[in-house]
Design an enzyme around this catalytic site. Structure first.
Site, PDB file in Angstrom:
ATOM      1  N   TYR A 146      35.500 -26.706   7.032  1.00  0.00           N
ATOM      2  CA  TYR A 146      35.616 -27.811   6.077  1.00  0.00           C
ATOM      3  C   TYR A 146      36.047 -29.060   6.837  1.00  0.00           C
ATOM      4  O   TYR A 146      37.086 -29.055   7.498  1.00  0.00           O
ATOM      5  CB  TYR A 146      36.626 -27.490   4.975  1.00  0.00           C
ATOM      6  CG  TYR A 146      36.751 -28.578   3.926  1.00  0.00           C
ATOM      7  CD1 TYR A 146      37.950 -29.280   3.755  1.00  0.00           C
ATOM      8  CD2 TYR A 146      35.679 -28.917   3.112  1.00  0.00           C
ATOM      9  CE1 TYR A 146      38.065 -30.276   2.792  1.00  0.00           C
ATOM     10  CE2 TYR A 146      35.787 -29.911   2.147  1.00  0.00           C
ATOM     11  CZ  TYR A 146      36.975 -30.593   1.995  1.00  0.00           C
ATOM     12  OH  TYR A 146      37.084 -31.591   1.045  1.00  0.00           O
ATOM     13  N   ASP A 240      37.911 -31.492  14.957  1.00  0.00           N
ATOM     14  CA  ASP A 240      38.542 -31.837  13.686  1.00  0.00           C
ATOM     15  C   ASP A 240      39.946 -31.214  13.722  1.00  0.00           C
ATOM     16  O   ASP A 240      40.119 -30.037  13.422  1.00  0.00           O
ATOM     17  CB  ASP A 240      37.718 -31.276  12.518  1.00  0.00           C
ATOM     18  CG  ASP A 240      38.421 -31.489  11.193  1.00  0.00           C
ATOM     19  OD1 ASP A 240      37.803 -31.198  10.143  1.00  0.00           O
ATOM     20  OD2 ASP A 240      39.586 -31.939  11.186  1.00  0.00           O
ATOM     21  N   LYS A 268      46.764 -35.326   7.770  1.00  0.00           N
ATOM     22  CA  LYS A 268      47.865 -34.452   7.349  1.00  0.00           C
ATOM     23  C   LYS A 268      49.201 -34.830   7.988  1.00  0.00           C
ATOM     24  O   LYS A 268      49.817 -35.827   7.609  1.00  0.00           O
ATOM     25  CB  LYS A 268      47.487 -32.983   7.582  1.00  0.00           C
ATOM     26  CG  LYS A 268      46.330 -32.511   6.669  1.00  0.00           C
ATOM     27  CD  LYS A 268      46.083 -31.035   6.796  1.00  0.00           C
ATOM     28  CE  LYS A 268      44.785 -30.621   6.126  1.00  0.00           C
ATOM     29  NZ  LYS A 268      44.876 -30.470   4.670  1.00  0.00           N
TER      30      LYS A 268
HETATM   31  P1  KE4 Z   1      41.273 -34.738   3.377  1.00  0.00           P
HETATM   32  O1  KE4 Z   1      40.074 -35.621   3.056  1.00  0.00           O
HETATM   33  O2  KE4 Z   1      41.542 -33.722   2.279  1.00  0.00           O
HETATM   34  O3  KE4 Z   1      42.507 -35.545   3.755  1.00  0.00           O
HETATM   35  O4  KE4 Z   1      40.913 -33.904   4.694  1.00  0.00           O
HETATM   36  C1  KE4 Z   1      39.742 -33.122   4.715  1.00  0.00           C
HETATM   37  C2  KE4 Z   1      39.889 -32.049   5.787  1.00  0.00           C
HETATM   38  C3  KE4 Z   1      39.237 -32.213   6.987  1.00  0.00           C
HETATM   39  N1  KE4 Z   1      39.360 -31.305   7.977  1.00  0.00           N
HETATM   40  C4  KE4 Z   1      40.135 -30.198   7.822  1.00  0.00           C
HETATM   41  C5  KE4 Z   1      40.235 -29.213   8.940  1.00  0.00           C
HETATM   42  C6  KE4 Z   1      40.818 -29.981   6.600  1.00  0.00           C
HETATM   43  O5  KE4 Z   1      41.568 -28.863   6.448  1.00  0.00           O
HETATM   44  C7  KE4 Z   1      40.706 -30.922   5.566  1.00  0.00           C
HETATM   45  C8  KE4 Z   1      41.385 -30.722   4.222  1.00  0.00           C
HETATM   46  N2  KE4 Z   1      42.047 -29.471   4.048  1.00  0.00           N
HETATM   47  C9  KE4 Z   1      42.143 -28.995   2.681  1.00  0.00           C
HETATM   48  C10 KE4 Z   1      42.863 -27.641   2.700  1.00  0.00           C
HETATM   49  N3  KE4 Z   1      42.148 -26.628   3.345  1.00  0.00           N
HETATM   50  C11 KE4 Z   1      42.842 -29.988   1.827  1.00  0.00           C
HETATM   51  C12 KE4 Z   1      43.326 -29.444   0.520  1.00  0.00           C
HETATM   52  C13 KE4 Z   1      42.367 -29.694  -0.610  1.00  0.00           C
HETATM   53  O6  KE4 Z   1      41.148 -29.826  -0.351  1.00  0.00           O
HETATM   54  O7  KE4 Z   1      42.859 -29.777  -1.733  1.00  0.00           O
END
Ligand code: KE4
Length: 437
Positions: A146, A240, A268
């Site tokens: 993701y 990432d 994060k």
């Molecule tokens: P955000 O756009 O949510 O800030 O980041 C996206 C992202 C990108 N790369 C990695 C490795 C990530 O884990 C994430 C977002 N992680 C999720 C949890 N697995 C955020 C929580 C959610 O989607 O509610």
């Protein structure tokens, strides 16, 4: 502990009348585990408390950012102080420069930073930069990874030799998905084949330790082989590190695994719980970004002074090895204790549970393991995970409401919290064992 959710049920029903699914990010709705999500009133240290007064030891930590724990004193003070000076100017501030300098000490191969607001933006920007730098269009990603919800990342492996992406969400044009090639994690031959077959690959983007299929570390030499393969074909390697950055070490996965990415996406932890993300990389590539170069990227709140203050206050205590030594110790104790509890419930001998960890992130997989990629993760018994999840919640332990997420430990977690968690797990594994299919 008996968890009563009377007020949460009413509040969540009200939320569902005005917020889509009652939430602002899908996983929070408990769709993967069932039941009503506790509506949280506040967090303090390693714990969160819901509006019904139930307190939980928290291993979600906001999905990673809160490595110091909730409402940590220095972070609250920094945000409060920044707020008294104004919440945003749309202009340079000295703090933005200071944070960029801190990020560059953690990623010494980089010379430039662009701050933004989410991991999605950071991954999207890194991809656009790689396409501009190489003049190519295709991106390789791993199945199950993701990288945020930009169209080109919402793809899954399609049929066909090259596993060209097909949309994993309505609203993503097939043509956009087709610019993404999907390969299994930990399979360097698949990457080599994709690079040899398609000369239009701009970059590969990878979570160096998967966190979004559960915690899946890279096999020995995989990350180094990715760098060699990408560079041999004129493609860039994007890490990432939204989740692993400042989580695994001050220098993230690149420090732990001794491999350098061409571009790195961060988020994060660097925002200390407030919305903040970044792309870091060499000047030659990063200076393609406007206004230095032609690649457009912008953001109203990019470098927001409150988020920057929270980030600086969060990263400061992490600069000592003592911080990561403590996180490693807590992670090792928790993982070892969980393995013992699962074994005692007969789940290890029965090949029904495996626990995987990288520093202070870990996952209890309800499958035989080892889980090396998305296909292996999908063999998990998600009903058993749901039973385990609810038994832990009832015992006052808040876990990610999905088998395919990582647990996060903070510096606020105590040895007593770990002991309580393991006591709860002993019973929870028995509950899960009863639900195994
Ligand atoms: P955000 O756009 O949510 O800030 O980041 C996206 C992202 C990108 N790369 C990695 C490795 C990530 O884990 C994430 C977002 N992680 C999720 C949890 N697995 C955020 C929580 C959610 O989607 O509610």
């Amino acid at each position: 502990m008996m968890v009563r959710l009377a007020k949460s049920k009413v509040a969540f029903e009200q939320a569902c009348r005005v917020l889509v699914g009652g939430v602002n990010s899908p996983v929070r709705a408990f769709g993967a585990v069932g039941g009503t999500p506790p509506v949280i009133a506040f967090g303090e240290g390693a714990k969160i408390t819901d509006i019904d007064g139930n307190t939980y030891i928290d291993y979600v930590c906001g999905y990673g950012p809160l490595i110091l724990g909730h409402a940590q004193e220095q972070v609250v003070t920094a945000i409060t102080k920044a707020a008294t000076r104004g919440s945003g100017f749309g202009a340079p501030t000295e703090d933005q420069t200071q944070l960029a300098e801190v990020l560059l000490t953690a990623y010494p191969q980089a010379q430039r930073v662009r701050l933004m607001n989410s991991g999605t933006e950071a991954c999207m920007t890194a991809i656009r930069l790689a396409r501009a730098a190489t003049g190519r269009n295709k991106i390789i990603k791993c199945a199950g990874a993701y990288h945020g919800h930009a169209d080109s990342m919402l793809v899954q492996a399609g049929s066909g030799a090259l596993t060209l992406g097909v949309p994993s969400s309505p609203g993503v044009p097939a043509a956009t998905a087709a610019t993404t090639i999907v390969v299994p994690f930990n399979d360097i031959d698949a990457v080599r084949k994709a690079l040899e077959a398609d000369k239009d690959v701009a970059a590969m983007i990878v979570e160096p330790v998967c966190g979004n299929i559960g915690t899946v570390p890279p096999q020995k030499g995989y990350l180094q082989a990715l760098a060699r393969a990408c560079h041999a074909h004129g493609a860039l390697l994007i890490f990432d590190e939204v989740m692993t950055g400042f989580r695994l070490a001050f220098g993230g996965a690149q420090e732990v695994y001794d491999v350098l990415a061409d571009l790195t996406a961060l988020a994060k932890i660097i925002g200390g719980g407030l919305p903040l993300a970044a792309v870091v990389g060499p000047a030659a590539t990063m200076d393609l970004l406007a206004p230095a170069g032609p690649v457009y990227q912008a953001g109203t709140h990019s470098g927001n002074p409150l988020a920057v203050a929270a980030g600086l206050a969060t990263l400061a205590p992490l600069r000592t090895s003592a911080a990561y030594g403590r996180l490693e110790g807590l992670g090792a104790d928790l993982a070892a204790g969980l393995r013992q509890a699962a074994a005692k419930a007969g789940l290890v001998a029965a090949d029904r549970v495996c626990i995987q960890r990288a520093g202070s992130m870990l996952t209890v997989f309800f499958t035989a393991g080892p889980v090396t990629n998305y296909q292996a993760a999908r063999t998990c018994d998600t009903r058993a995970y749901a039973a385990f999840f609810h038994a832990m919640l009832e015992a006052g332990v808040n876990l990610p409401p999905s088998q395919f997420e990582s647990w996060f430990i903070s510096l606020a977690h105590s040895d007593g919290d770990i002991r309580h968690t393991l006591d709860a797990a002993a019973d929870a594994f028995s509950s899960a064992a009863a639900r195994l299919t």
